[in-house]
Design an enzyme around this catalytic site. Structure first.
Site, PDB file in Angstrom:
ATOM      1  NE  ARG A  48     -11.557  24.175 -12.116  1.00 46.21           N
ATOM      2  CZ  ARG A  48     -12.288  25.258 -11.857  1.00 46.21           C
ATOM      3  NH1 ARG A  48     -12.985  25.335 -10.756  1.00 46.21           N
ATOM      4  NH2 ARG A  48     -12.326  26.251 -12.708  1.00 46.21           N
ATOM      5  CE1 TYR A 100      -0.965   7.193   4.054  1.00 49.33           C
ATOM      6  CE2 TYR A 100      -1.828   9.413   4.006  1.00 49.33           C
ATOM      7  CZ  TYR A 100      -1.066   8.413   3.446  1.00 49.33           C
ATOM      8  OH  TYR A 100      -0.405   8.657   2.265  1.00 49.33           O
ATOM      9  CG  ASP A 172      -8.809   6.751   6.156  1.00 53.11           C
ATOM     10  OD1 ASP A 172      -9.138   5.872   5.351  1.00 53.11           O
ATOM     11  OD2 ASP A 172      -7.736   7.383   6.082  1.00 53.11           O
ATOM     12  CE  LYS A 197      -3.008   4.222  -0.611  1.00 53.12           C
ATOM     13  NZ  LYS A 197      -3.219   4.832   0.678  1.00 53.12           N
TER      14      LYS A 197
HETATM   15  C1  LIG Z   1      -3.091   6.087   1.241  1.00 56.59           C
HETATM   16  C2  LIG Z   1      -3.945   6.500   2.358  1.00 56.59           C
HETATM   17  C3  LIG Z   1      -4.452   7.810   2.448  1.00 56.59           C
HETATM   18  C4  LIG Z   1      -4.091   8.877   1.439  1.00 56.59           C
HETATM   19  O1  LIG Z   1      -4.586   8.584   0.174  1.00 56.59           O
HETATM   20  P1  LIG Z   1      -3.834   9.003  -1.207  1.00 56.59           P
HETATM   21  O2  LIG Z   1      -4.730   8.429  -2.250  1.00 56.59           O
HETATM   22  O3  LIG Z   1      -2.450   8.420  -1.164  1.00 56.59           O
HETATM   23  O4  LIG Z   1      -3.785  10.493  -1.224  1.00 56.59           O
HETATM   24  C5  LIG Z   1      -5.273   8.107   3.517  1.00 56.59           C
HETATM   25  N1  LIG Z   1      -5.583   7.192   4.462  1.00 56.59           N
HETATM   26  C6  LIG Z   1      -5.093   5.934   4.412  1.00 56.59           C
HETATM   27  C7  LIG Z   1      -5.468   4.967   5.480  1.00 56.59           C
HETATM   28  C8  LIG Z   1      -4.270   5.546   3.379  1.00 56.59           C
HETATM   29  O5  LIG Z   1      -3.787   4.302   3.335  1.00 56.59           O
END
Ligand SMILES: *Cc1c(COP(=O)(O)O)cnc(C)c1O
Length: 372
Positions: A48, A100, A172, A197
């Site tokens: 962890r 998001y 992000d 993603k």
């Molecule tokens: C999917 C996404 C997140 C969150 O990520 P998870 O892996 O689903 O927790 C944050 N920001 C953007 C732009 C996203 O597309």
């Protein structure tokens, strides 16, 4: 060396015993140490807190973004939670209005609970955002291109002023991926990713990351939060994410090429009211996108005349899959408003496309028949 080359070799753990060339998955949760918990050289203590597969991935992510260090999480949301938890208050936090939805809800619930004041701003208007930055501001959160409207923020202009005022900036970078945009090189302090993603890239692994321009107290607090909250990315997920990262530049080239063709098709279609894609000359921040991105990404969204028409298109596609998420090899379509956590914020007429790696002509033919 070029970054493409670096990403093939970054984070490879050479095993002198077996000589294996490909990365392997190491599952041990605990590590042998001395009687007073002395660690073996380069050793770990407990999964962890740290293990070989995330360490390898983190090295490669730092290379991909041009950062000094990265830490990987169980999901993008876990990475966002750690970034918010690492802030010291009180003060003001600025998040984009088009962001998001999970980020927006986490900011509203978690930051307000912790005594921060929250400003949801039009971060795609540089002057309006600059006017909000002051000595009381602790964090400027950017997401560019944004979800779901693909709006673009001027990273360099905003981060320059933020830095002068001692305001931390987090970008992000999920929609662009590190192949298309490197915010740290444009002056951001931290990059956040949902590895679920484009980095994972095959719709089969969850993960998140923070990448840092500097090793500082903020980075340490975020890592401490990960350790305490048990949000460390497990070995198999880390292994898949690193495997994805190795081919990211090749996949992104095709995502970007296909998305450009689909956006151009939609922009000329009589039934489509509006297309959102930073690569179109008609996009309000096209010039900024051209300056700060290398290609315009694989996400496209568009608006129909009504919610009913949007749902009709989503119900008639045959190749595009109705599903949330993005960045995989297969093309997805999503009526965002219907899937967002409550309260939703996307326009009811909007459909979001994650453009996959199929042949562009087949994608366009599918949209054409659905629109007809
Ligand atoms: C999917 C996404 C997140 C969150 O990520 P998870 O892996 O689903 O927790 C944050 N920001 C953007 C732009 C996203 O597309």
């Amino acid at each position: 060396m070029h970054r493409d080359t670096q990403l093939i070799h970054a984070g490879v753990r050479f095993d002198a015993q077996t000589g294996e060339v490909a990365d392997s998955i190491r599952l041990s949760t605990t590590y042998r140490h001395g009687p007073a918990a002395e660690r073996l050289p380069g050793g770990f203590e407990y999964q962890r807190e740290g293990h070989a597969n995330t360490q390898d991935l983190e090295q490669a992510l730092a290379v991909a973004e041009g950062g000094v260090a990265a830490i990987a999480f169980t999901s993008g949301m876990a990475a966002i939670a750690a970034a918010f938890a690492a802030l010291t208050g009180p003060g003001k936090v600025i998040v984009p209005r088009d962001v998001y939805n999970g980020t927006r809800i986490m900011a509203r619930e978690f930051l307000i609970e912790r005594g921060f004041s929250l400003v949801e701003a039009d971060c795609f208007n540089t002057d309006a955002t600059l006017a909000l930055l002051d000595a009381d501001t602790r964090l400027l959160w950017l997401e560019t291109p944004s979800n779901p409207r693909l709006m673009v923020s001027d990273i360099a202009a905003l981060c320059e002023r933020a830095r002068a005022l001692g305001i931390r900036t987090v970008v992000d970078n999920t929609f662009a991926s590190p192949v298309v945009q490197q915010p740290l090189k444009l002056g951001a302090d931290v990059v956040m990713h949902s590895l679920t993603k484009y980095v994972g890239g095959h719709s089969d692994v969850m993960g998140g990351a923070l990448v840092f321009a500097r090793q500082d107290e903020f980075a340490k607090r975020a890592e401490h939060h990960r350790h305490l909250h048990g949000a460390h990315l497990p070995p198999f997920n880390a292994w898949l994410c690193l495997r994805g990262l190795r081919t990211l530049h090749v996949r992104m080239a095709r995502h970007v090429e296909n998305a450009g063709k689909v956006a151009a098709f939609l922009a000329t279609h009589a039934k489509v009211a509006r297309v959102h894609y930073p690569g179109l000359a008609s996009h309000p921040q096209h010039a900024v996108a051209a300056r700060q991105m290398q290609g315009f990404g694989g996400m496209v969204s568009f608006e129909m005349a009504s919610r009913e028409q949007a749902l009709q298109v989503a119900s008639r596609v045959k190749l595009f899959i109705n599903a949330t998420s993005l960045g995989g090899v297969e093309s997805l379509i999503e009526h965002r408003e219907s899937t967002e956590l409550s309260p939703p914020k996307s326009p009811a007429e909007l459909l979001r496309l994650s453009i996959g790696l199929e042949h562009a002509d087949d994608l366009i033919a599918d949209l054409e028949q659905a629109l007809r």
